[in-house]
Structures are given as C-alpha cells and as structure tokens.
Design a protein around this motif. Structure first.
Motif: not given
Length: 483
Positions: A18-27, A53-58
C-alpha cells in the motif's frame, strides 16, 4: 554517526504494502553501503500504478501493481477482492513466492493499517508466505512421520505428531517481521473499527509460534502527528514523512550499530539477532539522546539507560504490568533485552561500569524472561550521548490494546447526540392558470372523462388487479417515511 555505514547485523528484504508501507520501504531503500550499493533489498506492492510512481529509491522492477485502481480506505472490501478475484489472488501469490527474496535472515513486511490496499494485502501476504514456505515444511515432516509409524498409530496420535513435525522443522522457518502503523484519530470511527479488527488478526498470528513471525511492531501515527506539530521538524513536509523517517532510521541505526567494534563491551550482531529472532511478540525500540555536557559521571549514564526503557519513540507506553480492581497485579513477559550506547570519546575516562549498573537497574524494572545483552560504541556523535533499549514483549501499546476502542466509543457517543437534518430543494411557485385545480366535478359543465383523455380502462383500473411493476414510477417513494 559513522556506525550507520557498518554492514547490517541482520540482512533483510523489506516489502512495503500500500501507499504508507511503500513509502516506509522507500526510506529503507535510500540507505547505501560505503561502496554505494543498497543495504536492503526493497520491494513495493500497491493496487495501482500511480502511487508507485512517487517512490524515489526502490528500483522500478521492484514496484509491483495489482492494477486495481486503488482500494480506498476500506480494508474489508479490499480483502473480499483479494479473496474472490482469482487473477488478483494469483498475482499476490506470485509476488510473495517468486519476487520476495527469502535467503535473507528476515523478510520485513510493512503496511499502514489505515488504508485498504496495505491493510488487506499485508494480511494475505503473511498467510501466503507462511503457507508456501513454513507450513509446507511442517506438512513434509508430517508425511515422513506417517510413513514411519503407520496409518493406525498416526490417526490415533495425530496431535502429537503434528507437534513433532513442527519441532523438527521450526529452526528452518523463514522469518517474517511486521511493521503495521496505526492511523490518526481524525481518520474517523469506521477506519478505527476496521483497524482494530485487522490489528487483532495480525497480533493473533504474531503470537502463534507456528507462523514464523519473529516480531510485530505497531508505530502510532497519532504520536508522530503530535510530535511533528510540536517539534516543527523542518526536514519533513508533513507528519507522514516525519514518521517514515523516524521508523526507518531507528531500525537502521540499531541494525548497523550492533555490528560495530572498538570498545571493551560490545553488543555483536548475534546478540542483536537473538533479541530480534527468538520468541514472539511486540518489538519495542526506544532511543534517548542528550548533550555530552550533561553527562558528568557513571550515574548519569546509568540513568540514561533506565530512562530509555521508560521512553517511547514509536508509540504509546507499553503496559508491562496492570493492577485490576481487586488489587491483583499481572505482568507481561519480556524476552531478551538489548542495551546499546553511542558514547563520545571524551567520556571514555568514565570507564565501562555504567553498563553493568544499567543492566542491574533494568533487570529490576522489567519482568524479564530472557537475557540482557549490552554494549557501547565510542564514536563522535554530534556532541551527543545516545542510548537505545529494545526488547520483545507479550504486551501492546496502550492506545492499541485499549485506546482504539475508547476512541471509537467516543465517536459513536458524539454521533448519538447529533440531530441530522434532511435537506430538500425549495420549489418556485409560478402562477399558471392552466394548472389551477378548483377541485370541481367537471361533468356538471358537460365535460366527460373522455374529453380529458382518460380511457375507460384507466377509469376502471384498480390495485386489486395485476400491478404493472415493470413500468412503475418510484420517484415519489420516500424510504425514510414509509407507512
């Protein structure tokens, strides 16, 4: 803090749902080794392409979409889709069994429990992972036992042999860690109700040793929101970014600091692994930091360790002991405990006795069932002294164990006190003589019903005959006022 560049004590594959989990994983994906390679193997799964698409690092190849166009803040509906849509079920199973790398020590699943995609998919992913990797090992062992003892004995002692099969293979289990964030109060009662339900499901699985779940953690977005507002962290755009940074950084700091060296008392990577891997429960991480000038003796350092046990960096306090109305006190089990300090070199003159003193004090405060592992690194630390404490326990953060129910009840109590109106559009009165109805018998004026266009069948129609439901007009039905 140079220790953050150490190799990790525990190699982890990190999966954001999901959005929240993906953002933490991206950090987590932003952390790099000294030679520029990713520290962690990170993946993201979401229900639509746009949020990925908004993820920067994965890496793009590690961003997987179920192509459902989003599932909203309704995990119950999302779970139905995941269970009933065969294509989606197959896609999720392929993701868990083919994309997730399991040669790492821990596979860390992350989701926010306030949404639809993350809340539902992490639950199904845990089940798929367990069935494919761990339950299959138990079944294989059970088949071998059946061949050895024969059908009659096997049927008579099936429960015993199930336990025997589990014990034979439990050390081969692929371990899962879970981070499931709790939403803010303002998300409303329906979200709180569903979060309460799904968090309970995850917690029940996490307490079951046969599931292979090493730990679960429930960071609280309400706490992060309040801290963000009070601290005004300029490096984060909003409390979500602030929360994601706090969660990922404290994990990474522990995972690298426990692989350091250079002092007489070291916590090594195996010590850290034991705290994380052995037993089950809620994984609690605390961090306390103070300026080096505030430390003048070993007592000050000891007190810092003790205060770290009592602090809470990711959620509400943990209720390690409770007293009921009858005065009966119950305690939550605390398994292995870790105490780790990052001490600036100018404090080396104080020696290392503070570690032994801290262990003694902490052992008195906690209902300990395991071992206390301790150590410290001597490093320049931006003129700060930093202390971490971490442990697993059978207890939960207070807001999760009791607070969500209370918040939900408060929402519902407020709703009962509110009178809701039903608006309508007022009509504009137009004087039109052609539509004036004087309620007169027009036959007195020699006007027949046929002159008004009313047929004989319409004159004789009655509700006692067949009702033409197909052509009924329901526009004048008021579902709130049916007599």
């Amino acid at each position: 803090m140079s220790f953050r560049d150490n190799p990790p004590s525990i190699n982890m594959t990190i999966v954001g749902f999901g959005q929240a989990g993906s953002r933490i994983a991206d950090r987590f994906a932003a952390y790099k080794t000294r030679d520029g390679k990713p520290v962690y193997n990170c993946l993201a799964l979401n229900s639509n392409d746009g949020d990925l698409e908004e993820l920067r690092n994965i890496a793009p190849d590690n961003r997987i979409s179920l192509k459902l166009g989003g599932l909203g803040k309704n995990p119950e509906k999302a779970l139905q889709i995941l269970e009933q849509n065969e294509q989606v079920k197959d896609n999720l199973k392929d993701f868990v069994t083919k994309k997730v790398r399991v040669q790492d020590t821990v596979v860390l699943f992350i989701a926010g429990l306030g949404g639809g995609t993350g809340t539902a998919t992490i639950l199904k992913a845990i089940e798929e992972f367990h069935e494919f990797y761990n339950l299959r090992l138990v079944k294989q062992a059970l088949f071998k036992i059946k061949e050895q003892v024969g059908d009659a004995d096997f049927k008579q002692n099936i429960r015993k042999y199930q336990l025997d099969a589990y014990n034979k293979v439990k050390d081969e289990f692929k371990k899962i860690g879970i981070i499931a964030t709790i939403p803010v109060r303002s998300d409303g009662p329906d979200v709180l109700r569903q979060v309460n339900d799904f968090a309970s499901r995850i917690w029940n699985m996490a307490k079951n040793p046969t599931k292979g779940i090493a730990f679960v953690q429930f960071p609280d977005n309400q706490m992060f929101y309040e801290r963000f507002i009070n601290e005004r962290d300029s490096s984060s755009k909003n409390y979500r970014d602030f929360a994601n940074s706090e969660i990922s950084s404290i994990f990474h700091e522990l995972n690298t600091a426990t692989n350091g060296s250079g002092t007489s008392v070291i916590m090594d990577s195996n010590d850290f692994k034991r705290v994380v891997i052995e037993k089950e429960g809620c994984f609690v991480i605390n961090k306390v930091q103070t300026n080096v000038k505030s430390i003048s003796n070993t007592d000050d350092l000891t007190k810092l360790f003790v205060s770290s046990i009592e602090s809470n960096n990711l959620h509400d306090p943990i209720a390690l002991q409770e007293t009921d109305d009858n005065g009966q006190t119950t305690f939550a089990r605390v398994h292995h405990v870790g105490l780790l300090g990052i001490i600036p070199p100018e404090l080396n003159k104080l020696g290392s006795s503070f570690i032994d003193n801290a262990k003694e004090e902490v052992s008195i405060k906690l209902p300990l069932q395991g071992t206390i592992f301790s150590g410290y690194l001597s490093e320049n630390n931006n003129f700060n002294t930093t202390v971490y404490s971490f442990y697993k326990t059978d207890a939960l953060p207070i807001r999760l164990s009791k607070g969500l129910v209370k918040e939900y009840e408060e929402f519902m109590a407020k709703q009962k006190q509110v009178t809701y109106k039903q608006d309508s559009i007022q009509q504009i009165a137009v004087a039109n003589q052609e539509n004036i109805d004087l309620d007169m018998d027009l036959t007195d004026f020699g006007i027949t019903l046929e002159d008004l266009g009313i047929t004989e069948s319409q004159q004789n129609s009655s509700i006692d005959g067949d009702v033409d439901i197909e052509n009924m007009d329901f526009s004048d039905i008021d579902p709130n006022n049916i007599n």
